[in-house]
Design an enzyme around this catalytic site. Structure first.
Site, PDB file in Angstrom:
ATOM      1  N   GLN A 186       4.127  25.149 -10.733  1.00 61.57           N
ATOM      2  CA  GLN A 186       3.205  26.238 -11.100  1.00 61.57           C
ATOM      3  C   GLN A 186       2.384  25.903 -12.334  1.00 61.57           C
ATOM      4  O   GLN A 186       1.246  26.348 -12.480  1.00 61.57           O
ATOM      5  CB  GLN A 186       3.937  27.584 -11.223  1.00 61.57           C
ATOM      6  CG  GLN A 186       5.007  27.659 -12.310  1.00 61.57           C
ATOM      7  CD  GLN A 186       6.382  27.191 -11.832  1.00 61.57           C
ATOM      8  OE1 GLN A 186       6.490  26.398 -10.886  1.00 61.57           O
ATOM      9  NE2 GLN A 186       7.433  27.649 -12.484  1.00 61.57           N
ATOM     10  N   SER A 233      12.315   5.967 -15.086  1.00 62.88           N
ATOM     11  CA  SER A 233      12.143   4.986 -16.153  1.00 62.88           C
ATOM     12  C   SER A 233      12.834   3.667 -15.818  1.00 62.88           C
ATOM     13  O   SER A 233      13.800   3.638 -15.045  1.00 62.88           O
ATOM     14  CB  SER A 233      12.727   5.554 -17.442  1.00 62.88           C
ATOM     15  OG  SER A 233      12.177   4.909 -18.556  1.00 62.88           O
ATOM     16  N   GLN A 255      17.987   2.845 -21.720  1.00 66.61           N
ATOM     17  CA  GLN A 255      17.201   3.241 -20.547  1.00 66.61           C
ATOM     18  C   GLN A 255      18.072   3.900 -19.500  1.00 66.61           C
ATOM     19  O   GLN A 255      17.653   4.850 -18.837  1.00 66.61           O
ATOM     20  CB  GLN A 255      16.504   2.025 -19.919  1.00 66.61           C
ATOM     21  CG  GLN A 255      15.177   1.696 -20.557  1.00 66.61           C
ATOM     22  CD  GLN A 255      14.250   2.882 -20.610  1.00 66.61           C
ATOM     23  OE1 GLN A 255      13.873   3.409 -19.575  1.00 66.61           O
ATOM     24  NE2 GLN A 255      13.906   3.340 -21.798  1.00 66.61           N
ATOM     25  N   HIS A 258      18.589   7.724 -19.375  1.00 66.93           N
ATOM     26  CA  HIS A 258      17.496   8.647 -19.025  1.00 66.93           C
ATOM     27  C   HIS A 258      17.815   9.455 -17.777  1.00 66.93           C
ATOM     28  O   HIS A 258      17.588  10.663 -17.733  1.00 66.93           O
ATOM     29  CB  HIS A 258      16.186   7.885 -18.817  1.00 66.93           C
ATOM     30  CG  HIS A 258      15.361   7.757 -20.053  1.00 66.93           C
ATOM     31  ND1 HIS A 258      14.902   8.838 -20.750  1.00 66.93           N
ATOM     32  CD2 HIS A 258      14.910   6.675 -20.732  1.00 66.93           C
ATOM     33  CE1 HIS A 258      14.200   8.429 -21.802  1.00 66.93           C
ATOM     34  NE2 HIS A 258      14.194   7.123 -21.820  1.00 66.93           N
ATOM     35  N   GLU A 322       8.127  -1.374 -16.434  1.00 73.01           N
ATOM     36  CA  GLU A 322       7.546  -0.419 -17.387  1.00 73.01           C
ATOM     37  C   GLU A 322       7.784  -0.921 -18.820  1.00 73.01           C
ATOM     38  O   GLU A 322       6.856  -1.070 -19.589  1.00 73.01           O
ATOM     39  CB  GLU A 322       8.215   0.952 -17.194  1.00 73.01           C
ATOM     40  CG  GLU A 322       7.722   2.020 -18.155  1.00 73.01           C
ATOM     41  CD  GLU A 322       8.602   3.275 -18.121  1.00 73.01           C
ATOM     42  OE1 GLU A 322       9.727   3.216 -17.563  1.00 73.01           O
ATOM     43  OE2 GLU A 322       8.174   4.299 -18.669  1.00 73.01           O
ATOM     44  N   ASP A 356       9.643   4.186 -28.031  1.00 73.00           N
ATOM     45  CA  ASP A 356       9.787   5.544 -27.511  1.00 73.00           C
ATOM     46  C   ASP A 356       9.433   6.585 -28.556  1.00 73.00           C
ATOM     47  O   ASP A 356       9.012   7.685 -28.223  1.00 73.00           O
ATOM     48  CB  ASP A 356      11.229   5.794 -27.066  1.00 73.00           C
ATOM     49  CG  ASP A 356      11.521   5.178 -25.716  1.00 73.00           C
ATOM     50  OD1 ASP A 356      10.554   4.865 -24.993  1.00 73.00           O
ATOM     51  OD2 ASP A 356      12.713   4.996 -25.377  1.00 73.00           O
ATOM     52  N   GLU A 410     -32.603  -3.588   1.138  1.00 79.47           N
ATOM     53  CA  GLU A 410     -31.570  -2.620   1.521  1.00 79.47           C
ATOM     54  C   GLU A 410     -32.150  -1.478   2.346  1.00 79.47           C
ATOM     55  O   GLU A 410     -31.426  -0.526   2.681  1.00 79.47           O
ATOM     56  CB  GLU A 410     -30.857  -2.075   0.270  1.00 79.47           C
ATOM     57  CG  GLU A 410     -29.912  -3.087  -0.367  1.00 79.47           C
ATOM     58  CD  GLU A 410     -28.914  -2.453  -1.347  1.00 79.47           C
ATOM     59  OE1 GLU A 410     -29.055  -1.253  -1.658  1.00 79.47           O
ATOM     60  OE2 GLU A 410     -27.991  -3.164  -1.777  1.00 79.47           O
TER      61      GLU A 410
END
Lengths: 427, 427
Positions: A186, A233, A255, A258, A322, A356, A410
């Protein structure tokens, strides 16, 4: 932990496969929420906030009073830390400013390129057990440096209808112009269509779960840009025998905590190092508060032995991590050779968590192999390139015939005519 | 042509509405082609080329012989024009190169940003009655400057199984590495999944009809990036009483001849200018070979009178035109104030067709209001931003505590631990 030794090139893709995401299943609910928010605005937002977040809000706009209060609720120590991080992030992103590119391509043909800010941006900050205020810094600071006029932050309220003080504090500090208590699909729908309280924006940034990811993808169909497709991640570490096993283990675990779908990979030219890191991981894992999560992520992780650096680099470029940590004696080989990675961390004293939070680089990065084509969030993510040109009579005399010839070839006579009609007057 | 005089701000959105595109209807066929190409590779490509392009190809890869022949089939005059255009486009895009951004955000914390090329890119060039070789220049030249390794061009064959010589000539001149005779949905599907002959790429560029547009959008679901969502071409001209009506008319017609769904708009603070341009359009239209197309586009176009420049600028920024021509005495007011436009053309001797072919700027630009968030194709479109960091012991001592505090406040203990475990050794 299982060590994979010298896998054949043909097996790499299978070994490095990411945890799958099933997107199709949730498209129906995302489409439903979008349609309803489009038709009913805030009434639909309210309905879904009650349904998904379990709270019935009087107003979904954070008040000045709530903002003022938030400062009192964040410890001075943490305020100072957030300010230090802000200074570094600001310095690194301000350094990315570019001046206009201007060139006379032909005598009398002046062309230039300028970047101008995206006027309205939406920042999505996920909810959950802990307040992810660091992402507020990573998105609001470059938005502000870029000069975006409206910076709208959406984040889900808790069951009491509140937003974490740390998020409010960071948002206020970094120049967010409006904060809305709305999360999930939403929120993205609200930013896409606009409602009585949520401004319609031109680009949406920020991480989120699968519902948010699919919602952002749907937003693009309505002409709203997004920062990048998001995914779980991931971290890949390359380490040789000179690396510190306990440091490497701590990075892999950072990591892994996460989410259960996080992916961590260690590639090494040293079997001893792989064994040491594996043992270290088991030890360090025991004392982690998020052990249950990290354990599952570690179960999916890979320790891979390869014979030499060239093979390792090829494999890493095929994966396109990543986050990429390099702890090898010949670090330049990897720094120079890495083609596909979001953010690169070099040497023993560069933990991934520095990026981070506080070193200055951005932590909103492409995952899932998207590093092959996408950039992480940076100053340019909040700007658009526009080009300008001004041609003098002399300039048109110089390139006019070229345009006429090409337009004619063209089959676009009116394109030619726009030049011919002017040349006739000049000549 | 109808002149709209002084419309209320509330009416702008309706007046400036773009010709609608119905995308949902064609998703089924796009999905079908994607699924089949994914499963059956070249066999599916062959099937759809027969079905949609009416030709059964032995091989869909352009041979060295075909390439060599193409040069003989393009007039020396046109070759020279193409080379002139190439020089200008090359100069402008090479000027967009940036050096690495490096900064020590805190003593001992070295952060830098570098751009590296997207390794494999796909360029789509539409077919049709005339060969759109100019788009080959606009995509292949920056891809080459960026350093992309594989530059794959797809374009549909004619009924004889041939590609226009001008396209082959331009592709060869600009460093395209492979040319495939395949068009439409099946081309985008081939570039997305790869087949026996079509290389899988990381990013797809180029214009196309609605089928190609929807196919490119579907490609993003499979992790392939795209340049931008495409739409019908559009031009907005702002002109005051000092402009040359016949030049303005020629520019508006040059966009109108692109397609019946093209949109051209003239905004002016002078009613006389609107009338003069309207008359000029009718005169010039008569002699155009593509009169039938341009006439329909002109029927949908708008001539809008507004009372002052400030109102005009607001309206133009709300529309966000792909191409924007400024012919007013106070041109700086518009140049400085334009926030949403793809490419801007300034003054009497800067026809939009200059940017289409030869001035040096790129002609692949966002349409449909996407100028609010998207850039036109530029050098950066073929590069990714990557960040790097290297922290010394001193650096970690300086920012370590900040990271620890923030990680703890976010409930991410392993993130904190990756710093603590190192600080313990350093202190």
């Amino acid at each position: 932990m299982q060590i994979i030794s010298n896998p054949e090139r043909g097996e790499w893709a299978t070994i490095l496969e990411r945890p799958t995401q099933t997107v199709n299943d949730i498209e129906a609910i995302v489409t439903e929420v979008f349609n309803e928010v489009k038709s009913n605005g805030d009434a639909a937002i309210k309905k879904y906030t009650t349904k998904f977040d379990g709270v019935d809000l009087e107003s979904n706009v954070v008040s000045q009073e709530e903002l003022a209060n938030s400062t009192k609720l964040v410890s001075l120590e943490l305020q100072k830390a957030i300010k230090t991080a802000k200074d570094n992030i600001e310095a690194f992103h301000a350094a990315q400013k570019t001046s206009r590119v201007e060139i006379e391509t032909t005598k009398g043909v002046q062309c230039w390129q300028e970047k101008r800010p995206i006027q309205k941006v939406g920042l999505y900050i996920p909810g959950g057990t802990a307040p992810l205020f660091s992402t507020v810094l990573m998105l609001a600071i470059p938005a502000n440096i870029a000069g975006c006029k409206e910076i709208v932050l959406c984040t889900p309220p808790n069951k009491k209808g509140e937003i974490a003080s740390e998020i409010l504090y960071a948002a206020n500090l970094c120049g967010v112009t409006k904060i809305i208590k709305v999360g999930g699909i939403q929120a993205i729908a609200g930013l896409t269509f606009g409602t009585e309280t949520i401004p319609q924006v031109y680009k949406i940034f920020g991480p989120g779960n699968q519902f948010v990811t699919v919602a952002k993808q749907l937003a693009t169909k309505y002409g709203v840009a997004i920062d990048m497709p998001a995914g779980p991640s991931e971290l890949l570490v390359v380490a040789d025998e000179t690396a510190n096993a306990s440091y490497m283990a701590s990075d892999l675990l950072s990591q892994a905590e996460h989410g259960t779908d996080s992916q961590v990979i260690l590639v090494s030219t040293s079997k001893e190092m792989l064994n040491s890191v594996s043992t270290e991981i088991e030890t360090q894992l025991e004392v982690l508060p998020r052990k249950a999560i990290a354990e599952q992520a570690i179960a999916n992780s890979k320790l891979i032995y390869v014979e030499n650096d060239a093979l390792a680099l090829d494999m890493i470029n095929e994966y396109g991590p990543e986050h990429f940590i390099i702890c090898t004696k010949n670090e330049d080989f990897y720094v120079d050779g890495i083609l596909n990675a979001g953010s690169v961390f070099i040497g023993d004293y560069t933990p991934e968590s520095a990026g981070d939070y506080a070193s200055g680089t951005n932590h909103t990065l492409p995952t899932n192999g998207f590093t092959k084509a996408y950039s992480g969030v940076n100053l340019d993510s909040f700007l658009k390139n526009m080009t300008f040109q001004k041609i003098s009579k002399e300039g048109l005399l110089n390139i006019g015939e070229t345009i006429e010839l090409m337009a004619e070839a063209e089959g676009l006579q009116a394109h030619k005519n726009a030049v011919s009609i002017r040349l006739k007057d000049i000549k």
